[in-house]
Design an enzyme around this catalytic site. Structure first.
Site, PDB file in Angstrom:
ATOM      1  CB  ALA A  66       5.684 -52.885 -22.909  1.00 29.70           C
ATOM      2  N   GLY A 112       3.535 -56.948 -20.490  1.00 36.48           N
ATOM      3  CA  GLY A 112       4.633 -56.427 -21.193  1.00 36.48           C
ATOM      4  C   GLY A 112       4.833 -57.951 -19.935  1.00 36.48           C
ATOM      5  CD  GLU A 115       0.943 -59.062 -22.263  1.00 34.51           C
ATOM      6  OE1 GLU A 115       1.472 -57.969 -22.205  1.00 34.51           O
ATOM      7  OE2 GLU A 115       0.137 -59.064 -22.913  1.00 34.51           O
ATOM      8  CD  GLU A 135      -0.986 -54.422 -20.022  1.00 42.20           C
ATOM      9  OE1 GLU A 135      -1.764 -54.707 -19.016  1.00 42.20           O
ATOM     10  OE2 GLU A 135       0.804 -54.895 -20.013  1.00 42.20           O
TER      11      GLU A 135
HETATM   12  N1  COA Z   1       8.199 -48.810 -18.999  1.00 42.88           N
HETATM   13  C1  COA Z   1       9.518 -47.988 -18.371  1.00 42.88           C
HETATM   14  N2  COA Z   1      10.084 -47.081 -17.027  1.00 42.88           N
HETATM   15  C2  COA Z   1       9.157 -47.835 -16.742  1.00 42.88           C
HETATM   16  C3  COA Z   1       9.031 -49.246 -16.507  1.00 42.88           C
HETATM   17  C4  COA Z   1       7.616 -49.721 -17.303  1.00 42.88           C
HETATM   18  N3  COA Z   1       6.740 -50.211 -17.381  1.00 42.88           N
HETATM   19  N4  COA Z   1       7.891 -49.919 -15.626  1.00 42.88           N
HETATM   20  C5  COA Z   1       9.055 -48.859 -14.000  1.00 42.88           C
HETATM   21  N5  COA Z   1      10.058 -48.197 -14.626  1.00 42.88           N
HETATM   22  C6  COA Z   1      10.900 -46.864 -15.001  1.00 42.88           C
HETATM   23  C7  COA Z   1      10.087 -46.323 -14.093  1.00 42.88           C
HETATM   24  O1  COA Z   1       9.664 -44.777 -14.502  1.00 42.88           O
HETATM   25  C8  COA Z   1      11.664 -45.531 -13.042  1.00 42.88           C
HETATM   26  O2  COA Z   1      12.885 -44.751 -13.623  1.00 42.88           O
HETATM   27  P1  COA Z   1      12.803 -43.222 -13.320  1.00 42.88           P
HETATM   28  O3  COA Z   1      13.834 -43.686 -12.264  1.00 42.88           O
HETATM   29  O4  COA Z   1      13.716 -42.885 -15.017  1.00 42.88           O
HETATM   30  O5  COA Z   1      12.457 -42.545 -12.914  1.00 42.88           O
HETATM   31  C9  COA Z   1      12.626 -46.882 -13.172  1.00 42.88           C
HETATM   32  O6  COA Z   1      11.851 -47.871 -14.232  1.00 42.88           O
HETATM   33  C10 COA Z   1      11.974 -47.465 -11.870  1.00 42.88           C
HETATM   34  O7  COA Z   1      10.307 -47.973 -11.374  1.00 42.88           O
HETATM   35  P2  COA Z   1       9.787 -46.763 -10.152  1.00 42.88           P
HETATM   36  O8  COA Z   1       7.831 -46.552 -10.470  1.00 42.88           O
HETATM   37  O9  COA Z   1      10.493 -45.537  -9.244  1.00 42.88           O
HETATM   38  O10 COA Z   1       9.876 -47.774  -9.116  1.00 42.88           O
HETATM   39  P3  COA Z   1       9.005 -48.378  -7.538  1.00 42.88           P
HETATM   40  O11 COA Z   1       9.516 -49.279  -6.737  1.00 42.88           O
HETATM   41  O12 COA Z   1       8.052 -46.905  -6.838  1.00 42.88           O
HETATM   42  O13 COA Z   1       7.830 -48.791  -8.306  1.00 42.88           O
HETATM   43  C11 COA Z   1       6.772 -50.622 -10.107  1.00 42.88           C
HETATM   44  C12 COA Z   1       7.618 -50.454  -9.059  1.00 42.88           C
HETATM   45  C13 COA Z   1       6.625 -52.118 -11.279  1.00 42.88           C
HETATM   46  C14 COA Z   1       4.696 -50.575  -9.361  1.00 42.88           C
HETATM   47  C15 COA Z   1       6.024 -49.271 -11.060  1.00 42.88           C
HETATM   48  O14 COA Z   1       7.680 -48.924 -11.588  1.00 42.88           O
HETATM   49  C16 COA Z   1       5.387 -49.120 -12.693  1.00 42.88           C
HETATM   50  O15 COA Z   1       3.851 -49.782 -11.740  1.00 42.88           O
HETATM   51  N6  COA Z   1       6.161 -49.920 -13.436  1.00 42.88           N
HETATM   52  C17 COA Z   1       5.043 -50.209 -14.395  1.00 42.88           C
HETATM   53  C18 COA Z   1       3.837 -50.205 -14.529  1.00 42.88           C
HETATM   54  C19 COA Z   1       3.321 -50.891 -15.989  1.00 42.88           C
HETATM   55  O16 COA Z   1       2.081 -50.173 -16.149  1.00 42.88           O
HETATM   56  N7  COA Z   1       3.572 -52.316 -16.844  1.00 42.88           N
HETATM   57  C20 COA Z   1       3.003 -52.456 -18.241  1.00 42.88           C
HETATM   58  C21 COA Z   1       3.308 -51.250 -18.937  1.00 42.88           C
HETATM   59  S1  COA Z   1       1.987 -52.176 -20.734  1.00 42.88           S
END
Ligand code: COA
Length: 260
Positions: A66, A112, A115, A135
């Site tokens: 999400a 999400g 999910e 989460e």
């Molecule tokens: N919500 C909002 N933005 C998100 C996102 C999310 N769930 N997942 C990734 N993004 C965004 C990042 O903020 C980043 O944006 P920016 O370039 O404007 O800073 C962009 O997507 C790229 O992600 P980034 O984190 O730079 O890539 P990465 O390869 O370093 O890491 C992940 C990849 C998937 C490990 C990392 O993005 C992450 O942990 N995301 C969240 C996962 C999460 O907790 N999801 C559950 C949500 S309830």
């Protein structure tokens, strides 16, 4: 159908639906959920479409969860509404769609995103896929059915470990525990899923829709669990842990949870 965050390609009887927000790793914001709702409803009502494949745009992510930026400032009631509306408009819709939906997990499927893949009728992963429910690292719990559908697929103990550690598993481990049915190289993922879709398309669409109903009905006693998840998800939004967890993610630093 033209959308901002969803793309659709139709080949014969199979529709390939892309969640298309690659710059945010296809994170689900309200608009994307609304567009996916419309896309699934429209495809379901098209008798030519006999199977749907759902994947993320780009090579890196199916859906990275999400949209954290969107909900970071929400309160308890908004949190509950977010989960309830999302479950109704997208996750339950997909699970109960009369047209089979195959998740093609082409990279990160987190929160999400996992999910959503679990709401699909079954799942195929690419070798680079990574799956998890992170989460609790944000001070919240899964709110789109993850606490219910993960144990149904992998068993209670494995699900507890994934939910409580918030850790990710790779495609092979997901295959071993029944979370996905097949693992294929990324470049073969679409063709592999299209073939599965073509096999389904040869069968009776009426019988298929009843098969989906019957399988789902067998799990319908779980409904109170989904409601409890919505309540608990919302409650988390009123905590200091949630404020710290979401702020830490957006500030790109590790969280320091105040706890009870
Ligand atoms: N919500 C909002 N933005 C998100 C996102 C999310 N769930 N997942 C990734 N993004 C965004 C990042 O903020 C980043 O944006 P920016 O370039 O404007 O800073 C962009 O997507 C790229 O992600 P980034 O984190 O730079 O890539 P990465 O390869 O370093 O890491 C992940 C990849 C998937 C490990 C990392 O993005 C992450 O942990 N995301 C969240 C996962 C999460 O907790 N999801 C559950 C949500 S309830």
């Amino acid at each position: 159908m033209t959308f901002e965050n969803v793309q659709i390609e139709v080949e014969d009887a199979v529709a390939l639906v892309f969640v298309h927000r690659p710059e945010k790793l296809n994170a689900l914001n309200r608009n994307t959920i609304g567009e996916l709702h419309q896309a699934f409803r429209t495809l379901e009502s098209d008798p030519q479409i006999r199977a749907i494949i759902l994947r993320g745009s780009g090579p890196k992510a199916f859906v990275a969860g999400a949209d954290i930026a969107e909900f970071a400032n929400y309160g308890v009631e908004e949190g509950k509404e977010l989960a309830a509306r999302g479950q109704r408009d997208l996750f339950d819709l997909v699970e109960n769609l009369r047209t089979p939906v195959i998740a093609a997990i082409n990279g990160f499927a987190l929160g999400g995103g996992l999910e959503l893949a679990m709401a699909c009728h079954f799942r195929v992963a690419s070798e680079n896929a990574k799956m998890g429910l992170p989460e609790v690292s944000l001070g919240v719990i899964p709110g789109y059915g993850g606490t219910q559908r993960l144990p149904m697929l992998v068993g209670r103990g494995r699900a507890m470990e994934m939910v409580l550690t918030g850790g990710m598993i790779g495609a092979e481990k997901a295959l071993q525990c029944g979370l996905v049915n097949h693992v294929v190289p990324l470049e073969e993922l679409d063709a592999f899923c299209r073939e599965l879709g073509a096999k389904i398309a040869k069968n009776s669409p009426v019988a298929i829709s009843y098969a989906i109903k019957a399988v789902n009905e067998g799990f319908s006693s779980r409904k109170p669990g989904f409601q409890m998840e919505i309540e608990a998800f919302g409650t988390c939004f009123g905590t200091d842990d949630f404020k710290e967890g979401t702020s830490a993610f957006l500030e790109k630093r590790p969280p320091e949870f105040p706890g009870f």
